[in-house]
Design an enzyme around this catalytic site. Structure first.
Site, PDB file in Angstrom:
ATOM      1  N   LYS A 115       0.828  -0.937  -0.285  1.00 38.32           N
ATOM      2  CA  LYS A 115      -0.144   0.092  -0.108  1.00 38.32           C
ATOM      3  C   LYS A 115       0.364   1.396  -0.176  1.00 38.32           C
ATOM      4  CE  LYS A 115      -4.403   0.867   0.211  1.00 38.32           C
ATOM      5  NZ  LYS A 115      -5.245   0.231  -0.818  1.00 38.32           N
ATOM      6  N   ASP A 155      -6.496   3.992  -5.518  1.00 34.78           N
ATOM      7  CA  ASP A 155      -7.022   4.319  -3.388  1.00 34.78           C
ATOM      8  C   ASP A 155      -7.880   5.392  -3.344  1.00 34.78           C
ATOM      9  OD1 ASP A 155      -7.571   1.747  -1.420  1.00 34.78           O
ATOM     10  OD2 ASP A 155      -7.011   4.436  -0.733  1.00 34.78           O
TER      11      ASP A 155
HETATM   12  P1  NAD Z   1     -13.271   7.539  -3.755  1.00 33.63           P
HETATM   13  O1  NAD Z   1     -11.951   8.602  -3.497  1.00 33.63           O
HETATM   14  O2  NAD Z   1     -13.185   7.277  -5.195  1.00 33.63           O
HETATM   15  O3  NAD Z   1     -13.803   7.832  -2.530  1.00 33.63           O
HETATM   16  C1  NAD Z   1     -14.213   8.608  -1.073  1.00 33.63           C
HETATM   17  C2  NAD Z   1     -15.565   8.967  -1.342  1.00 33.63           C
HETATM   18  O4  NAD Z   1     -15.897   9.319  -0.073  1.00 33.63           O
HETATM   19  C3  NAD Z   1     -16.035  10.355  -1.799  1.00 33.63           C
HETATM   20  O5  NAD Z   1     -17.303  10.170  -2.117  1.00 33.63           O
HETATM   21  C4  NAD Z   1     -16.239  11.111  -0.916  1.00 33.63           C
HETATM   22  O6  NAD Z   1     -16.498  12.041  -0.444  1.00 33.63           O
HETATM   23  C5  NAD Z   1     -16.034  10.047   0.388  1.00 33.63           C
HETATM   24  N1  NAD Z   1     -15.794  10.539   1.936  1.00 33.63           N
HETATM   25  C6  NAD Z   1     -14.807  10.977   2.807  1.00 33.63           C
HETATM   26  N2  NAD Z   1     -14.909  11.227   3.896  1.00 33.63           N
HETATM   27  C7  NAD Z   1     -16.637  11.039   3.673  1.00 33.63           C
HETATM   28  C8  NAD Z   1     -17.062  10.828   5.336  1.00 33.63           C
HETATM   29  N3  NAD Z   1     -16.064  12.002   6.407  1.00 33.63           N
HETATM   30  N4  NAD Z   1     -17.683  10.609   5.287  1.00 33.63           N
HETATM   31  C9  NAD Z   1     -18.785  10.357   4.579  1.00 33.63           C
HETATM   32  N5  NAD Z   1     -18.363  10.283   3.007  1.00 33.63           N
HETATM   33  C10 NAD Z   1     -16.764  10.759   2.795  1.00 33.63           C
HETATM   34  O7  NAD Z   1     -12.059   6.637  -2.433  1.00 33.63           O
HETATM   35  P2  NAD Z   1     -12.912   4.738  -3.150  1.00 33.63           P
HETATM   36  O8  NAD Z   1     -11.997   4.378  -3.891  1.00 33.63           O
HETATM   37  O9  NAD Z   1     -13.494   4.810  -3.149  1.00 33.63           O
HETATM   38  O10 NAD Z   1     -12.761   4.147  -2.334  1.00 33.63           O
HETATM   39  C11 NAD Z   1     -13.590   4.254  -0.760  1.00 33.63           C
HETATM   40  C12 NAD Z   1     -13.335   2.543   0.316  1.00 33.63           C
HETATM   41  O11 NAD Z   1     -12.953   1.922  -0.319  1.00 33.63           O
HETATM   42  C13 NAD Z   1     -11.092   3.445   1.201  1.00 33.63           C
HETATM   43  O12 NAD Z   1     -11.216   2.503   2.012  1.00 33.63           O
HETATM   44  C14 NAD Z   1     -10.997   2.072  -0.293  1.00 33.63           C
HETATM   45  O13 NAD Z   1      -9.266   1.447   0.693  1.00 33.63           O
HETATM   46  C15 NAD Z   1     -11.127   1.239   0.204  1.00 33.63           C
HETATM   47  N6  NAD Z   1     -11.206   0.716  -1.214  1.00 33.63           N
HETATM   48  C16 NAD Z   1     -11.076   1.514  -2.527  1.00 33.63           C
HETATM   49  C17 NAD Z   1     -11.232   0.639  -3.406  1.00 33.63           C
HETATM   50  C18 NAD Z   1     -10.770   0.800  -5.305  1.00 33.63           C
HETATM   51  O14 NAD Z   1     -10.879  -0.179  -6.134  1.00 33.63           O
HETATM   52  N7  NAD Z   1     -11.015   2.190  -5.467  1.00 33.63           N
HETATM   53  C19 NAD Z   1     -10.051  -1.084  -3.759  1.00 33.63           C
HETATM   54  C20 NAD Z   1     -10.432  -1.681  -2.312  1.00 33.63           C
HETATM   55  C21 NAD Z   1     -11.387  -0.686  -1.402  1.00 33.63           C
END
Ligand code: NAD
Length: 424
Positions: A115, A155
């Site tokens: 990571k 991420d």
């Molecule tokens: P992203 O940046 O696309 O979206 C994050 C979202 O969370 C945004 O809409 C943001 O406004 C919102 N957010 C931030 N703080 C917040 C709060 N306090 N309350 C409510 N919403 C809030 O990120 P993502 O890629 O969708 O990742 C989200 C989660 O999923 C993370 O934990 C990440 O590690 C996990 N994840 C992502 C992937 C991937 O392929 N993108 C894979 C596995 C896990």
């Protein structure tokens, strides 16, 4: 058992690195894993801390800090996303790399966990500044990544364009086209069809499976989603396509709620043009955190860590909690939800779709032969359902929750690989 409010007086340790170490201990104890194996797995093998200068649009120079953690490479190269966020810490990056090891193990991918993170707020930077931050970070970590060593991906607040810039930087440094160094790239330069939707899609497969196993109706089942980014948006879209009612959505600006169900496509349009709070046919929740306590069938935390802790776990009313985000529940919250009979689909299973299709992307890059979206989704479905069934079977065998079960499956895999390689 009645809820003891005194429990709230003791502060909970929400450091994600300590949490994952505790999760390892708990699962290892159930299967009697030897202490030296536990000791190896409780720390990342390699951690790199970098700082690099970036020229801002106004000509000033700003120094950024970032990290890359490689947890364990017994099963293959390490793999895991890069996060751009002002709150990135070394302990968070280490923890996320460890969860990646166990995520790959649950699905059976030939990878260990990695990571990365850069301390920055992309919302405060122009596109060209973000490009220079992305290239600067890749230059700083290039010595320890590579298609056979460590393969980053998107991420929080990173996307396919950023992956494209990073792949380009690495390829230029090495003097050869190296699409396999990073996944989640734009399609034109070796991305995989279905990758951008994969985390949400995989999560939806696990939710539908959980509803079916609990004998719950899919049609009109209600869902609340915290976080409306890459993962949250796809979960919302696919669940409403499946006939479920998305009644609440939040992002970093606030939360909206409608008992009749939100029009997900319209909310998405508002998110892209102004704010989800401009969507008219709903109530704006005064306290966005209360979304987690709504009386819904399914709750999907899809934002950041530690949002359900011992402070609010008792008030969670959902029947299923699917962790699209990494680490949204603390161990204390886990225990409370388990006692309440709530099914928690743990992050290392629920959001494993992302790394699974990243694996498909890497395989396609190695072969220079690309699959249709249908083929990708079919393979993803098979792997997610197999993993889900393995995790539920192990949970039943030991009478434990799905998280401990998923950890047990992975711990055994990694330990076996370390034995086979003669490390232990
Ligand atoms: P992203 O940046 O696309 O979206 C994050 C979202 O969370 C945004 O809409 C943001 O406004 C919102 N957010 C931030 N703080 C917040 C709060 N306090 N309350 C409510 N919403 C809030 O990120 P993502 O890629 O969708 O990742 C989200 C989660 O999923 C993370 O934990 C990440 O590690 C996990 N994840 C992502 C992937 C991937 O392929 N993108 C894979 C596995 C896990």
């Amino acid at each position: 058992m009645p809820f003891d409010k005194n429990q709230l007086l003791v502060e909970e340790d929400t450091n994600p690195y300590h949490i994952v170490q505790r999760q390892i201990d708990q699962a290892a104890e159930i299967i009697g894993l030897e202490q030296h194996v536990i000791n190896i797995l409780k720390k990342p093998k390699r951690v790199l801390s970098v700082s690099f200068p970036v020229k801002m649009d106004d000509g000033s120079i700003k120094v950024f800090e970032g990290y890359r953690s490689q947890h364990n490479d017994a099963l293959g190269p390490t793999k895991g996303g890069i996060r751009f966020h002002p709150d990135v810490t070394l302990d968070e990056v280490k923890a996320l790399s460890m969860w990646m090891t166990f995520k790959c193990g649950v699905v059976g991918l030939p990878y260990g966990g990695g990571k990365g993170g850069v301390i920055c707020d992309p919302r405060q930077h122009s596109k060209s500044e973000i490009e220079r931050i992305s290239r600067g970070y890749m230059e700083a970590i290039a010595d320890i990544v590579g298609p056979d060593r460590d393969i980053p991906a998107p991420d929080v607040y990173t996307n396919s364009q950023i992956m494209g810039w990073m792949m380009d930087t690495y390829s230029r440094m090495k003097g050869v086209f190296q699409p396999g160094v990073i996944t989640g790239k734009p399609l034109i330069i070796g991305g995989s069809k279905g990758r951008s939707e994969a985390t949400g899609r995989g999560c939806v497969y696990t939710i539908l499976q959980a509803l079916q196993m609990k004998g719950m109706e899919i049609k009109n089942a209600t869902v609340a989603i915290q976080g409306f980014g890459n993962a949250g948006q796809i979960v919302a879209e696919l669940l409403s396509e499946a006939g479920m009612k998305v009644v609440a959505i939040s992002d970093s600006t606030g939360a909206i709620f409608s008992p009749q169900g939100l029009d997900v496509n319209l909310v998405k349009q508002y998110k892209n043009t102004s704010s989800i709070l401009d969507y008219h046919h709903c109530n704006i929740m005064e306290n966005p955190e209360e979304l987690l306590e709504l009386d819904v069938d399914v709750l999907v935390p899809a934002a950041l860590e530690n949002v359900i802790t011992k402070k609010n776990a008792e008030y969670v009313k959902a029947k299923i909690v699917a962790e699209a985000a990494n680490g949204p529940l603390t161990p204390a919250a886990d225990e409370i939800l388990f006692k309440k009979g709530i099914t928690v689909i743990p992050d290392i299973l629920a959001n494993a779709g992302g790394v699974t299709v990243s694996y498909f992307e890497w395989v396609q890059n190695m072969m220079s032969f690309y699959w249709s979206e249908e083929e990708v989704n079919q393979k993803l479905h098979t792997m997610m359902i197999n993993a889900y069934e393995k995790v539920t079977a192990t949970a039943n065998d030991y009478a434990i929750d799905l998280r401990k079960s998923a950890f047990i499956i992975s711990l055994k895999q990694v330990a076996e690989a370390m034995v086979a390689r003669g490390w232990i």
